[in-house]
Write an enzyme that holds these catalytic residues in place. Structure first.
Site, mmCIF file in Angstrom:
data_model
loop_
_atom_site.group_PDB
_atom_site.id
_atom_site.type_symbol
_atom_site.label_atom_id
_atom_site.label_comp_id
_atom_site.label_asym_id
_atom_site.label_seq_id
_atom_site.Cartn_x
_atom_site.Cartn_y
_atom_site.Cartn_z
ATOM 1 N N LYS A 137 29.789 9.911 62.644
ATOM 2 C CA LYS A 137 28.836 9.867 61.533
ATOM 3 C C LYS A 137 28.386 11.292 61.170
ATOM 4 C CE LYS A 137 27.182 5.348 63.209
ATOM 5 N NZ LYS A 137 25.990 4.571 63.642
ATOM 6 N N TYR A 180 28.800 -1.494 56.087
ATOM 7 C CA TYR A 180 27.762 -2.132 56.917
ATOM 8 C C TYR A 180 27.284 -3.462 56.320
ATOM 9 C CZ TYR A 180 27.097 1.694 60.306
ATOM 10 O OH TYR A 180 27.248 2.612 61.331
ATOM 11 N N PHE A 202 16.514 -1.808 58.384
ATOM 12 C CA PHE A 202 16.987 -0.420 58.385
ATOM 13 C C PHE A 202 18.244 -0.220 57.539
ATOM 14 C CE2 PHE A 202 18.532 -2.638 62.204
ATOM 15 C CZ PHE A 202 19.908 -2.524 62.040
ATOM 16 N N ARG A 231 34.342 0.794 72.573
ATOM 17 C CA ARG A 231 32.887 0.593 72.550
ATOM 18 C C ARG A 231 32.253 0.935 73.902
ATOM 19 N NH1 ARG A 231 30.258 -1.828 68.145
ATOM 20 N NH2 ARG A 231 28.865 -3.042 69.492
ATOM 21 N N THR A 260 24.191 0.659 71.500
ATOM 22 C CA THR A 260 23.730 1.084 70.161
ATOM 23 C C THR A 260 22.563 2.066 70.248
ATOM 24 O OG1 THR A 260 24.356 -1.104 69.366
ATOM 25 C CG2 THR A 260 22.926 0.210 67.936
ATOM 26 N N ARG A 285 27.244 8.149 73.467
ATOM 27 C CA ARG A 285 25.839 8.129 73.017
ATOM 28 C C ARG A 285 24.887 8.467 74.166
ATOM 29 N NH1 ARG A 285 26.596 2.494 69.703
ATOM 30 N NH2 ARG A 285 27.171 3.332 67.646
ATOM 31 N N ASN A 299 22.922 7.982 66.088
ATOM 32 C CA ASN A 299 23.699 7.725 67.314
ATOM 33 C C ASN A 299 25.170 8.155 67.200
ATOM 34 O OD1 ASN A 299 24.571 5.671 65.698
ATOM 35 N ND2 ASN A 299 23.943 3.993 67.033
ATOM 36 N N HIS A 319 30.475 5.466 65.272
ATOM 37 C CA HIS A 319 30.653 4.028 65.012
ATOM 38 C C HIS A 319 31.973 3.561 65.614
ATOM 39 C CE1 HIS A 319 31.321 0.237 62.890
ATOM 40 N NE2 HIS A 319 32.547 0.683 62.694
ATOM 41 N N GLU A 369 37.677 -3.021 58.673
ATOM 42 C CA GLU A 369 37.215 -1.634 58.532
ATOM 43 C C GLU A 369 38.392 -0.677 58.348
ATOM 44 O OE1 GLU A 369 33.110 -2.432 61.062
ATOM 45 O OE2 GLU A 369 34.644 -1.170 61.972
HETATM 46 P P1 ATP Z 1 28.001 0.859 64.911
HETATM 47 O O1 ATP Z 1 28.272 -0.356 64.047
HETATM 48 O O2 ATP Z 1 27.459 2.039 64.119
HETATM 49 O O3 ATP Z 1 29.147 1.203 65.806
HETATM 50 P P2 ATP Z 1 26.680 -0.772 66.806
HETATM 51 O O4 ATP Z 1 27.801 -1.717 66.579
HETATM 52 O O5 ATP Z 1 26.441 -0.283 68.202
HETATM 53 O O6 ATP Z 1 26.799 0.512 65.911
HETATM 54 P P3 ATP Z 1 25.073 -2.298 64.959
HETATM 55 O O7 ATP Z 1 24.180 -3.407 65.344
HETATM 56 O O8 ATP Z 1 26.358 -2.607 64.278
HETATM 57 O O9 ATP Z 1 25.311 -1.384 66.258
HETATM 58 O O10 ATP Z 1 24.208 -1.319 64.054
HETATM 59 C C1 ATP Z 1 24.842 -0.405 63.186
HETATM 60 C C2 ATP Z 1 24.069 0.877 63.151
HETATM 61 O O11 ATP Z 1 22.796 0.632 62.593
HETATM 62 C C3 ATP Z 1 23.762 1.475 64.520
HETATM 63 O O12 ATP Z 1 24.821 2.273 65.010
HETATM 64 C C4 ATP Z 1 22.548 2.322 64.219
HETATM 65 O O13 ATP Z 1 22.922 3.576 63.662
HETATM 66 C C5 ATP Z 1 21.845 1.503 63.163
HETATM 67 N N1 ATP Z 1 20.790 0.707 63.760
HETATM 68 C C6 ATP Z 1 20.927 -0.388 64.539
HETATM 69 N N2 ATP Z 1 19.743 -0.873 64.933
HETATM 70 C C7 ATP Z 1 18.809 -0.040 64.375
HETATM 71 C C8 ATP Z 1 17.390 0.027 64.386
HETATM 72 N N3 ATP Z 1 16.664 -0.859 65.058
HETATM 73 N N4 ATP Z 1 16.790 1.024 63.693
HETATM 74 C C9 ATP Z 1 17.504 1.936 63.006
HETATM 75 N N5 ATP Z 1 18.854 1.939 62.945
HETATM 76 C C10 ATP Z 1 19.488 0.973 63.623
HETATM 77 MG MG MG Z 2 28.355 -2.329 64.652
#
Ligand code: ATP
Ligand code: MG
Length: 137
Positions: free
Chosen positions: A9, A49, A57, A85, A91, A102, A112, A115, A126
């Site tokens: 990112k 997303y 968020f 992962r 996350t 992370r 973080n 992705h 994706e």
């Molecule tokens: P990613 O999809 O980015 O790999 P992930 O699968 O671990 O991350 P997801 O639940 O898909 O987590 O959330 C996508 C992204 O949204 C997270 O990587 C983070 O940047 C953001 N995010 C998730 N939860 C929160 C939160 N509570 N507040 C702010 N941002 C959040």
């Molecule tokens: Mg995700």
């Protein structure tokens, strides 16, 4: 062979973590089959997303993803979706184990740095959202 979509990112690119992150996937033994630097539009970030569109968020997340260069990659290997992962970590970096990307390199959930696709179907979706078939080797 299994493939996954991994993106560094804007915060990870800006902080100079590209080599560090690629190196972890390479050392594990996964194969890089596609890579490019892109600045996604907000509309594109919303597509990426879309599963999270009801979350509070969502808007800030899409603004952030479209705020600068993202390093989009496709990695290949047995179990790469799930293990990728694992390399990335939880996350929320506060809950990511030390030794994960992370866990070692990030502090807050909104920054973080990386992705990774969370399953076979999302990986396929994706990869086809971010890459044309001819961009993959
Ligand atoms: P990613 O999809 O980015 O790999 P992930 O699968 O671990 O991350 P997801 O639940 O898909 O987590 O959330 C996508 C992204 O949204 C997270 O990587 C983070 O940047 C953001 N995010 C998730 N939860 C929160 C939160 N509570 N507040 C702010 N941002 C959040
Ligand atoms: Mg995700």
């Amino acid at each position: 062979m299994e493939r996954t979509f991994i993106a560094i990112k804007p915060d990870g690119v800006q902080r100079g973590l590209i080599a560090e992150i690629i190196s972890r996937f390479e050392r594990k033994g996964f194969k890089l089959v596609g890579i490019k630097l892109v600045v996604p539009s907000k509309d594109f970030a919303q597509k990426h997303y879309h599963d999270l569109k009801e979350r509070p968020f969502f808007d800030g997340l899409c603004d952030f993803l479209s705020s600068g260069p993202v390093l989009a990659m496709v990695w290949e290997g047995e179990g790469v979706i799930k293990y990728g992962r694992k390399l990335i970590g939880a996350t929320d970096p506060q809950k990511s184990e030390p030794g994960t990307i992370r866990g070692d390199l990030a502090v807050v959930v909104g920054r973080n740095i990386i992705h990774g696709s969370d399953g076979l179907e999302t990986a396929k979706d994706e990869i086809s959202l971010w890459f044309q078939p001819e961009e993959l080797v």
